[in-house]
Design a protein around this motif. Sequence first.
Motif: not given
Length: 288
Positions: A50, A179-180, A182, A258-259
Amino acid sequence: MTAFIRPSLILRMDLDERLFNDECVSDIKRSYSYVSPSFVQAHKPVDGQRPENVMRFMIKLHRAYWDKSDEAAQQLWEGVMPKWLHNMFSKVSNTITAANNVRAENGEPAFPYHWLELEFDDNALIAVKTGSDSSFPADGVDMVERVRDLMNDGALGQDVTCVRIPSRASYEAQLAAAEQAQAEAAASAEQGETAGQQGAQAIDVAAAEGEAVVVADRVADAAEGERADVADRIADAAEPAEAAAVNAAEPTFAMPELPAFNVDYGTWGIEYADGTVREFDAAAGAFS
């Protein structure tokens, strides 16, 4: 005496080369010109990682200030550094917000800084993860004070090249969890929306099926020439659509979103000159 002493500051922005261009460099220098001199450089992405933009405070104070055992150095630190760091963190955070507000007014995405690095001459390098809005942690000055105390006490060992707060491993684990969460929230919302749509769709099924039968009968009755003409017109209409699809497929780099989550700064990464990294529990004051 210390009231008249101020460190000098240079800002160095190290950007992912996929985001680096002349316009970006000009925007950055213009935005931060009232804070300090600044320069911008680029780095290559590593293994498709990233994008990671880093802002470094290159802090210069042309006299001793890091060694706590030196009485004059300790007095200078206490009289100058905490207040100056607090003011600089606040000023730069406000500048980041203002610059991103201007970008938003121009319909552009926010430009993030993912890490803040603090370079205290040759004494120490501290890297702190910024918040989701690129802001600096409210207790950033306390983190710096703690690192200085630990390094002076020899608690972090020798040949330390960087104290990273939190460690990369800790941050990546936190990001993966966010991320999971989200993804699970998005899936749950999609399931609810799908369930709501199924009832409405069921009402239209019979009518749609009846209309499909009528259309099929009309196509079967159409003359061969008419069907060929229709096929030609469909092919002609498809050409510009295909061209648009090719143009849309041209590679352009977009900053991934990104969250947003609250970073846990409790586990530090102590990075050494030989490339090793040790995890340090800040609350316990000991290595994990």
